[in-house]
Design a protein around this motif. Structure first.
Motif, mmCIF file in Angstrom:
data_model
loop_
_atom_site.group_PDB
_atom_site.id
_atom_site.type_symbol
_atom_site.label_atom_id
_atom_site.label_comp_id
_atom_site.label_asym_id
_atom_site.label_seq_id
_atom_site.Cartn_x
_atom_site.Cartn_y
_atom_site.Cartn_z
ATOM 1 N N ALA A 109 0.731 -1.180 0.108
ATOM 2 C CA ALA A 109 0.065 -0.006 -0.043
ATOM 3 C C ALA A 109 0.801 1.325 -0.061
ATOM 4 N N LYS A 110 0.282 2.295 -0.858
ATOM 5 C CA LYS A 110 1.287 3.575 -0.906
ATOM 6 C C LYS A 110 0.645 4.863 -0.064
ATOM 7 N N ILE A 111 1.467 5.404 0.338
ATOM 8 C CA ILE A 111 0.903 6.827 0.789
ATOM 9 C C ILE A 111 0.363 7.830 -0.344
ATOM 10 N N LEU A 112 -0.625 8.303 -0.190
ATOM 11 C CA LEU A 112 -1.155 9.295 -1.197
ATOM 12 C C LEU A 112 -0.605 10.724 -0.911
ATOM 13 N N ASP A 113 0.007 11.247 -2.144
ATOM 14 C CA ASP A 113 0.563 12.736 -1.506
ATOM 15 C C ASP A 113 -0.670 13.723 -1.757
ATOM 16 N N CYS A 114 -1.666 13.442 -2.474
ATOM 17 C CA CYS A 114 -2.877 14.409 -2.387
ATOM 18 C C CYS A 114 -3.867 13.833 -2.449
ATOM 19 N N ILE A 115 -5.212 14.303 -1.991
ATOM 20 C CA ILE A 115 -6.578 13.538 -2.187
ATOM 21 C C ILE A 115 -7.442 14.829 -2.020
ATOM 22 N N SER A 116 -8.529 14.354 -2.718
ATOM 23 C CA SER A 116 -9.718 15.467 -2.474
ATOM 24 C C SER A 116 -10.570 15.391 -1.110
ATOM 25 N N TYR A 117 -11.298 16.519 -0.879
ATOM 26 C CA TYR A 117 -12.129 16.436 0.247
ATOM 27 C C TYR A 117 -13.049 15.327 -0.136
ATOM 28 N N GLY A 118 -13.731 15.143 -1.119
ATOM 29 C CA GLY A 118 -14.755 14.032 -1.253
ATOM 30 C C GLY A 118 -14.201 12.812 -1.327
ATOM 31 N N GLU A 119 -13.067 12.551 -1.736
ATOM 32 C CA GLU A 119 -12.563 11.182 -1.677
ATOM 33 C C GLU A 119 -12.190 10.769 -0.097
ATOM 34 N N VAL A 120 -11.351 11.651 0.488
ATOM 35 C CA VAL A 120 -11.089 11.339 1.633
ATOM 36 C C VAL A 120 -12.522 11.250 2.867
ATOM 37 N N CYS A 121 -13.641 11.796 2.650
ATOM 38 C CA CYS A 121 -14.788 11.635 3.108
ATOM 39 C C CYS A 121 -15.295 10.244 3.151
ATOM 40 N N GLN A 122 -15.425 9.822 1.752
ATOM 41 C CA GLN A 122 -15.696 8.477 1.310
ATOM 42 C C GLN A 122 -14.805 7.452 2.005
ATOM 43 N N LEU A 123 -13.471 7.582 2.050
ATOM 44 C CA LEU A 123 -12.700 6.617 2.640
ATOM 45 C C LEU A 123 -13.103 6.433 4.176
ATOM 46 N N ALA A 124 -13.196 7.650 4.808
ATOM 47 C CA ALA A 124 -13.723 7.456 6.270
ATOM 48 C C ALA A 124 -15.026 7.029 6.496
ATOM 49 N N HIS A 125 -15.908 7.451 5.756
ATOM 50 C CA HIS A 125 -17.229 6.744 5.798
ATOM 51 C C HIS A 125 -17.212 5.262 5.799
ATOM 52 N N GLN A 126 -16.326 4.813 4.708
ATOM 53 C CA GLN A 126 -16.522 3.396 4.478
ATOM 54 C C GLN A 126 -15.386 2.583 5.155
ATOM 55 N N GLY A 127 -14.943 3.168 6.373
ATOM 56 C CA GLY A 127 -14.004 2.450 7.223
ATOM 57 C C GLY A 127 -12.647 2.843 7.561
ATOM 58 N N ALA A 128 -12.210 3.433 6.827
ATOM 59 C CA ALA A 128 -10.597 4.065 6.908
ATOM 60 C C ALA A 128 -10.351 4.766 8.137
ATOM 61 N N LYS A 129 -9.532 4.615 8.740
ATOM 62 C CA LYS A 129 -9.478 5.410 10.194
ATOM 63 C C LYS A 129 -8.522 6.394 9.839
ATOM 64 N N VAL A 130 -8.585 7.305 9.169
ATOM 65 C CA VAL A 130 -7.765 8.358 8.710
ATOM 66 C C VAL A 130 -7.621 9.909 9.177
ATOM 67 N N ILE A 131 -9.184 10.317 8.964
ATOM 68 C CA ILE A 131 -9.464 11.536 9.661
ATOM 69 C C ILE A 131 -10.965 11.426 9.814
ATOM 70 N N HIS A 132 -11.511 12.275 10.728
ATOM 71 C CA HIS A 132 -13.173 12.413 10.897
ATOM 72 C C HIS A 132 -13.601 12.904 9.809
ATOM 73 N N PRO A 133 -14.646 12.317 8.998
ATOM 74 C CA PRO A 133 -15.263 12.683 7.955
ATOM 75 C C PRO A 133 -15.824 14.400 8.337
ATOM 76 N N ARG A 134 -16.406 14.554 9.490
ATOM 77 C CA ARG A 134 -16.908 15.865 9.937
ATOM 78 C C ARG A 134 -15.887 16.912 9.832
ATOM 79 N N ALA A 135 -14.830 16.652 10.090
ATOM 80 C CA ALA A 135 -13.574 17.836 10.146
ATOM 81 C C ALA A 135 -13.313 18.034 8.952
#
Length: 406
Positions: free
Chosen positions: A194-220
């Protein structure tokens, strides 16, 4: 005045050694001309003496069903201890640091104890302190009602605190410091490459968080997005640049825009139960409404919803399976409950209107003989319900199929 908000998670403030690392991050941005606002979580994780879960355990040792208001009063303490210690660390280094609770910092919430929502964030006091050259150290995860009652913002609430303060202060950047080097394309415990992403959109990271990724809280993320405040997730323990979360397309060093990717990451949620509700014509046209109204009235969140003539399928967290079954059977519904399931998702802002994405998704699972129990998709994600025993294989196969290791 150039303002930056720096949030340090529990592992970043857990010991004197790691607080020194956090101190260096704060010193660095001050040298760059920024005025930092520091936000801290409670020290350590479950088992540590001042961690939030430890404090909850103490309260519930007296009464398992202790009221939410009283629970908030003890949960409030973890961040207060952490903020005082962090302020002391900065003061020892010669900084004019001042500890503030969430309420002191202007975070006003509703009265939904243990999961409060921010009503407004008044930055007046923080701006005054910053103009005096002080370094505010704010308790994350906290708020205060209009009646001066202590509240907490729910799991991951310190991220939300940092984003809210960043938005209210029109900060140039919000840095989320943790114990990983950034947001990854998949759980590295499952996908070794697995690779570290250098850049990601707000929408994509919200989806990742809602779907289970423990990266950052989607509300934030949603709060930061309202004012287009960039977020960076990075490590306290390294100098890695981390992952930038923004609406602005990142550019390569030669000035050419990065090619839009179909998929950004693969994530998963375990502990899922599928419920099938069988309907017949005698139940009337409002039968589907009654099913979902019953779940809502019972405080049960539903997901992966498919409504067909004669049948409704949806998923819920396994912890609510017994309650859901009892409530539906009381209404006379015939139901089937399938336990030990998991939800696996591929997320990517580039999959919109791209032919063949679903075919690739299904092919990756079919080749590994993974049973597909249910699917749902949107413009930015595809999710599938699979047996929980197949989660690791599903994540690995999808990560490979969508070229996320390249």
């Amino acid at each position: 005045m150039r303002i930056i908000v720096q949030k340090f998670g529990g592992t970043s403030v857990a010991s004197p050694e790691v607080r020194e690392l956090a101190l260096r991050k704060i010193e660095k941005v001050r040298e760059q001309g920024f005025s930092p606002v520091v936000v801290v979580s409670a020290m350590g994780r479950q088992g540590a003496p001042y961690a939030t879960d430890t404090l909850i355990g103490i309260a519930r040792s007296a009464y398992k069903g202790i009221a939410a208001r009283e629970l908030d009063q003890i949960m409030y303490c973890g961040e207060m201890i952490s903020a005082v210690v962090m302020a002391g660390t900065l003061q020892a280094a010669g900084m004019d640091a001042i500890m503030l609770t969430g309420g002191h910092a202007g975070i006003i919430t509703d009265a939904n104890y243990t999961d409060a929502r921010i009503v407004k964030c008044d930055p007046t006091r923080l701006i005054h302190l910053l103009r005096q050259g002080k370094v505010p150290v704010v308790c994350g995860f906290q708020g205060m009602t209009g009646d001066n009652e202590f509240t907490t913002l729910g799991r991951g609430g310190s991220d939300t605190s940092a984003a809210a303060l960043g938005a209210a202060l029109n900060a140039e950047l919000v840095e989320i410091y943790t114990d990983v080097d950034g947001i990854m394309t998949a759980d590295p415990r499952i996908v070794e490459n697995a690779k570290i992403l250098d850049c990601i959109s707000y929408g994509e990271v919200c989806q990742l968080a809602h779907q289970g990724a423990k990266v950052i809280h989607p509300r934030a993320v949603e709060i930061a997005m309202q004012k287009n405040i960039p977020l960076v997730v990075k490590s306290t323990f390294s100098e890695a640049p981390g992952t930038l979360i923004t609406n602005i397309a990142k550019e390569d060093t030669d000035g050419t825009a990065v090619i839009d990717r179909v998929a950004t990451g693969v994530t998963y949620l375990n502990n899922i139960v599928q419920i099938k509700v069988h309907l017949d014509d005698a139940m009337g046209t409002d039968a589907s409404f009654k099913v979902f109204k019953t779940m809502a009235d019972s405080g049960i969140s539903v997901d992966l919803i498919n409504v067909h003539p004669g049948q409704i399928m949806f998923t819920i967290n396994a912890d609510h399976a017994e309650k859901a079954s009892i409530r539906l059977k009381r209404l006379g519904y015939e139901i089937e409950v399938l336990e030990n399931c998991a939800k696996v998702s591929v997320v990517g802002g580039g999959m919109r209107e791209v032919p063949g994405v679903m075919a690739s998704f299904i092919e990756a699972l079919s080749r590994n003989r993974i049973a597909i129990l249910q699917t749902v998709d949107s413009h930015t994600s595809i999710s599938v319900l699979v047996p929980q025993s197949d989660v690791e294989t599903a994540v690995k196969s999808l990560h490979e199929k969508f070229g996320l290791s390249n």
